[in-house]
Design an enzyme around this catalytic site. Structure first.
Site, PDB file in Angstrom:
ATOM      1  N   GLY A 161       2.610  -3.271   3.773  1.00 28.18           N
ATOM      2  CA  GLY A 161       3.434  -4.455   3.886  1.00 28.18           C
ATOM      3  C   GLY A 161       2.638  -5.717   4.112  1.00 28.18           C
ATOM      4  O   GLY A 161       1.433  -5.784   3.840  1.00 28.18           O
ATOM      5  N   GLU A 162       3.330  -6.737   4.622  1.00 25.03           N
ATOM      6  CA  GLU A 162       2.722  -8.018   4.949  1.00 25.03           C
ATOM      7  C   GLU A 162       3.361  -8.562   6.226  1.00 25.03           C
ATOM      8  O   GLU A 162       4.592  -8.540   6.354  1.00 25.03           O
ATOM      9  CB  GLU A 162       2.932  -9.046   3.823  1.00 25.03           C
ATOM     10  CG  GLU A 162       2.374  -8.657   2.474  1.00 25.03           C
ATOM     11  CD  GLU A 162       0.858  -8.663   2.419  1.00 25.03           C
ATOM     12  OE1 GLU A 162       0.221  -9.226   3.346  1.00 25.03           O
ATOM     13  OE2 GLU A 162       0.301  -8.095   1.457  1.00 25.03           O
ATOM     14  N   ASP A 169      -3.994  -9.077   8.184  1.00 21.60           N
ATOM     15  CA  ASP A 169      -2.891  -8.895   9.120  1.00 21.60           C
ATOM     16  C   ASP A 169      -2.898  -7.502   9.740  1.00 21.60           C
ATOM     17  O   ASP A 169      -2.328  -7.287  10.814  1.00 21.60           O
ATOM     18  CB  ASP A 169      -1.552  -9.164   8.442  1.00 21.60           C
ATOM     19  CG  ASP A 169      -1.364  -8.388   7.142  1.00 21.60           C
ATOM     20  OD1 ASP A 169      -2.343  -7.830   6.628  1.00 21.60           O
ATOM     21  OD2 ASP A 169      -0.229  -8.343   6.634  1.00 21.60           O
ATOM     22  N   ARG A 193      -4.799   1.419  -0.930  1.00 17.54           N
ATOM     23  CA  ARG A 193      -4.700  -0.011  -0.662  1.00 17.54           C
ATOM     24  C   ARG A 193      -4.515  -0.839  -1.925  1.00 17.54           C
ATOM     25  O   ARG A 193      -5.232  -0.651  -2.910  1.00 17.54           O
ATOM     26  CB  ARG A 193      -5.955  -0.504   0.076  1.00 17.54           C
ATOM     27  CG  ARG A 193      -5.844  -1.968   0.493  1.00 17.54           C
ATOM     28  CD  ARG A 193      -7.095  -2.504   1.149  1.00 17.54           C
ATOM     29  NE  ARG A 193      -6.868  -3.881   1.585  1.00 17.54           N
ATOM     30  CZ  ARG A 193      -7.819  -4.765   1.845  1.00 17.54           C
ATOM     31  NH1 ARG A 193      -9.104  -4.416   1.728  1.00 17.54           N
ATOM     32  NH2 ARG A 193      -7.521  -6.000   2.222  1.00 17.54           N
ATOM     33  N   LEU A 194      -3.557  -1.762  -1.857  1.00 23.32           N
ATOM     34  CA  LEU A 194      -3.430  -2.851  -2.807  1.00 23.32           C
ATOM     35  C   LEU A 194      -3.898  -4.100  -2.067  1.00 23.32           C
ATOM     36  O   LEU A 194      -3.215  -4.604  -1.178  1.00 23.32           O
ATOM     37  CB  LEU A 194      -1.981  -3.005  -3.271  1.00 23.32           C
ATOM     38  CG  LEU A 194      -1.689  -4.124  -4.267  1.00 23.32           C
ATOM     39  CD1 LEU A 194      -2.422  -3.882  -5.585  1.00 23.32           C
ATOM     40  CD2 LEU A 194      -0.186  -4.266  -4.506  1.00 23.32           C
ATOM     41  N   LEU A 222      -4.665  -9.649   1.109  1.00 21.66           N
ATOM     42  CA  LEU A 222      -5.311 -10.528   2.080  1.00 21.66           C
ATOM     43  C   LEU A 222      -6.624  -9.901   2.533  1.00 21.66           C
ATOM     44  O   LEU A 222      -6.659  -8.698   2.811  1.00 21.66           O
ATOM     45  CB  LEU A 222      -4.407 -10.755   3.301  1.00 21.66           C
ATOM     46  CG  LEU A 222      -3.169 -11.631   3.103  1.00 21.66           C
ATOM     47  CD1 LEU A 222      -2.280 -11.568   4.335  1.00 21.66           C
ATOM     48  CD2 LEU A 222      -3.568 -13.073   2.807  1.00 21.66           C
ATOM     49  N   ILE A 265      13.249 -10.921 -17.922  1.00 25.75           N
ATOM     50  CA  ILE A 265      13.607  -9.890 -18.897  1.00 25.75           C
ATOM     51  C   ILE A 265      14.959 -10.250 -19.517  1.00 25.75           C
ATOM     52  O   ILE A 265      15.864 -10.725 -18.827  1.00 25.75           O
ATOM     53  CB  ILE A 265      13.705  -8.508 -18.216  1.00 25.75           C
ATOM     54  CG1 ILE A 265      12.322  -8.031 -17.820  1.00 25.75           C
ATOM     55  CG2 ILE A 265      14.371  -7.485 -19.129  1.00 25.75           C
ATOM     56  CD1 ILE A 265      11.399  -7.790 -18.995  1.00 25.75           C
ATOM     57  N   GLY A 294      14.332 -13.232  -5.371  1.00 26.78           N
ATOM     58  CA  GLY A 294      15.464 -13.835  -4.676  1.00 26.78           C
ATOM     59  C   GLY A 294      16.411 -12.860  -4.017  1.00 26.78           C
ATOM     60  O   GLY A 294      17.539 -13.238  -3.670  1.00 26.78           O
ATOM     61  N   CYS A 303       0.839  -1.196   0.000  1.00 29.24           N
ATOM     62  CA  CYS A 303       0.000   0.000   0.000  1.00 29.24           C
ATOM     63  C   CYS A 303       0.872   1.244   0.000  1.00 29.24           C
ATOM     64  O   CYS A 303       2.096   1.177  -0.037  1.00 29.24           O
ATOM     65  CB  CYS A 303      -0.902   0.005   1.235  1.00 29.24           C
ATOM     66  SG  CYS A 303      -1.868  -1.509   1.438  1.00 29.24           S
TER      67      CYS A 303
END
Length: 605
Positions: A74-75, A95, A49-50, A53, A284, A358, A2
């Site tokens: 965040g998460e 969350d 907001r994105l 959850l 890419i 990664g 977000c």
């Protein structure tokens, strides 16, 4: 993921428009946009907001519980465990609600319960206190401006730049940027605007604010090393990473993967595939074969049975994107791989809302070439280093001159110097010539390990990872409303990785050099040896070739020595020498000119 913004004012002044923050942060959260004001009007919170959850409106923010009000980006991956531990009664599956319950239950100690990526502002209306906090490793951004009338904060600097019109450039920011390619936290390009540090929290009450570190990153390398045999260490690392990847896959929307075909992204992809979810990978490439890793990504995806979506970045599209870099980052930013990261994020966002990446493997398991240079220099007599530097810098070969610059080794900033020279940025000697007003070299304020290679890895973890790599991924991905999760930076995994003995990260005397041997051992469980044992190649572009060719006019416009001299009081003579040497064929100077073009384009932003 977000966007957040807001303010806490202790003087009676006109508050900034929160609606403007919603507009400027819309790309970070296109699914909902809301604001909240305290009854007195001295506190305001904004949130875009994105939805990842609990997609319902009940989970929209600002989120309210008792006298607490929260905006959060965040998460939290262990939010269910926290809720169970605190025996919380919840009305949503998000969350976000768990953070508020945890704060009410444990107070500021709740910060140590959170495992994930986050930046949030929590206002306690009863105490009239605002708490700002950022995750331990700096995955999510949080900017703060301090003013005589109060505190302003946001997920991106552009909000504070819109609200505060009297900004001036920090003189130290120019040499810092030219030396490192980024501006190290907690400072920014501007006076009075700060980046909340990883693992740091701010408490604002009336006219006072307090900053403290709730998670001490230097304690990571003070842990006791693991004593088990290698097979047991490998098993522990594998189990911990599998748990981290599983937690990072939890989502109410489709999840994908960034896949370059390198060790870290391939290992994350392989473990994610074990969980049985339907996944897509995104990659890419470049038309220039030397820089193109698509064949490796295709081979890995094919072996794992993961569909791969790919695209090619060429100089024409790169030129279009260059004009927007200052808009994305709001201050000079030197990592050229922001361009392919932007493009792969756009590619992924067309089909998913979340991807796993990664990032973090090179810092935790010592995957950079500079660690080899640290070992070589550490065991070389000082007089040999000095003679070698003098001799090599006079060589007609550009690679030899690069090694000569690497060996200059100012003792007051050794780790910074090795980093800058391996990245091809300006040495401090060059900066003093270009920017005569520059003071002493910037040096990390953190305690580093005594062992030199561990010190270099710690420096990268403290600075390069949050201030460059994670910043790049956040800005480039959020331009497309894409959430990027990094399971290698799971808190438990990071703490375990720092306990792995040095001999299993960078084996002494191994030839050819074995980068990240422990992660490669794990990857061999999933992929055949030819896909595992290949030369490391970073996520980069054919910069020198493009700057001399299709991007030359752009470079000449923004790295013009006369314009830079007027705007930033730089010395034009060494800049002219730099231009001539680059155009005469010294490819290793491309990054230096790229950095100059970044501050030049920022001056016109």
């Amino acid at each position: 993921m977000c966007g957040i913004g807001g303010y806490f004012l202790w003087k009676r002044v006109s508050p900034p428009p929160l609606g403007e923050a919603l507009s400027l942060l819309a790309h970070r959260g296109p699914d909902a946009a809301r604001i909240w004001y305290s009854s007195s009007g001295h506190v305001g919170l904004a949130h875009t907001r994105l939805s990842i959850l609990d997609l319902s409106e009940a989970a929209h923010q600002p989120f309210h519980f008792d006298t607490f009000h929260l905006v959060y980006n965040g998460e939290i991956y262990n939010f269910r465990e926290i809720a169970q531990k605190g025996r919380f009664t919840l009305r949503t599956r998000s969350d976000t609600e768990v953070i508020l319950h945890a704060y009410k239950h444990w107070g500021e100690a709740a910060l140590n319960e959170l495992e994930g990526m986050f930046a949030f502002a929590l206002y306690d209306e009863e105490k009239n206190e605002l708490l700002l906090a950022r995750d331990p490793f700096g995955i999510k951004p949080l900017w703060v401006a301090t003013r005589p009338e109060g505190i302003y904060f946001a997920s991106e600097l552009k909000v504070l730049k819109a609200w505060l019109k009297d900004l001036s450039i920090r003189p130290e920011a120019i040499p810092e940027f030219l030396h490192l390619g980024f501006i190290p936290a907690p400072h920014s390009w501007y006076e009075g605007i700060y980046k909340v540090l990883p693992g740091e929290a701010w408490r604002i009450h009336e006219e006072r604010f307090t900053r403290w570190t709730y998670y001490e990153r230097p304690l990571l390398w003070q842990q006791e090393e693991l004593q088990e045999p290698l097979p047991e260490i490998e098993a522990r690392i594998h189990t911990c990473l599998r748990q981290a990847v599983k937690a990072h896959l939890v989502s109410d929307v489709p999840v994908g993967l960034f896949l370059s075909g390198g060790t870290d992204s391939s290992l994350v992809a392989a473990i994610a595939q074990e969980n049985g979810q339907s996944l897509q990978a995104f990659s890419i490439g470049f038309a220039e074969g030397k820089f193109n890793e698509l064949p490796y990504a295709r081979a890995v995806a094919s072996h794992l049975g993961i569909p791969l979506v790919e695209a090619i970045l060429g100089p024409t599209e790169a030129l279009e994107l260059l004009t927007r870099l200052s808009e994305w980052f709001d201050e000079p930013f030197g990592d050229i791989s922001a361009l392919p990261t932007y493009l792969v994020s756009r590619l992924a966002a067309s089909q998913v809302k979340v991807v796993l990446a990664g990032d973090g493997g090179d810092e935790l398991f010592w995957g950079y070439g500079r660690y080899l240079w640290v070992k070589r220099i550490q065991y070389s007599p000082p007089f040999l280093t000095q003679v070698g530097s003098w001799t090599l810098q006079r060589s007609p070969m550009s690679k030899a001159r690069r090694v000569g610059r690497l060996l200059q080794l100012p003792p007051e900033a050794r780790t910074e110097h090795i980093f800058s020279q391996e990245q091809h940025t300006f040495s401090w000697r060059e900066i003093k010539e270009i920017c005569p007003s520059a003071r002493n070299p910037w040096k990390t304020p953190y305690p580093l390990p005594n062992e030199k290679i561990r010190a270099q890895a710690a420096w990268d973890f403290l600075h390069y990872l949050p201030d460059d790599l994670l910043t790049k991924v956040d800005r480039a991905s959020m331009q497309h409303s894409l959430e990027v999760r990094v399971p290698l930076l799971d808190k438990r995994f990071v703490e375990l990785a720092w306990r792995v003995p040095q001999r299993w990260k960078h084996p002494q005397g191994a030839f050819p050099v074995q980068y990240k041997p422990l992660l490669r051992r794990l990857l061999r469980r999933y992929l055949p040896a030819p896909l595992v044992e290949r030369k490391k190649w970073g996520f980069t572009i054919p910069l020198a070739q493009w700057l001399r060719g299709p991007l030359r006019d752009w470079l000449r416009t923004y790295a013009d020595e006369a314009s830079l001299a007027r705007r930033y009081e730089l010395s034009p003579h060494p800049l002219r020498r730099l231009w001539r040497a680059f155009m005469d064929g010294d490819d290793l100077l491309a990054t230096r000119l790229w950095l100059l073009a970044q501050i030049g384009s920022h001056a016109n932003a």
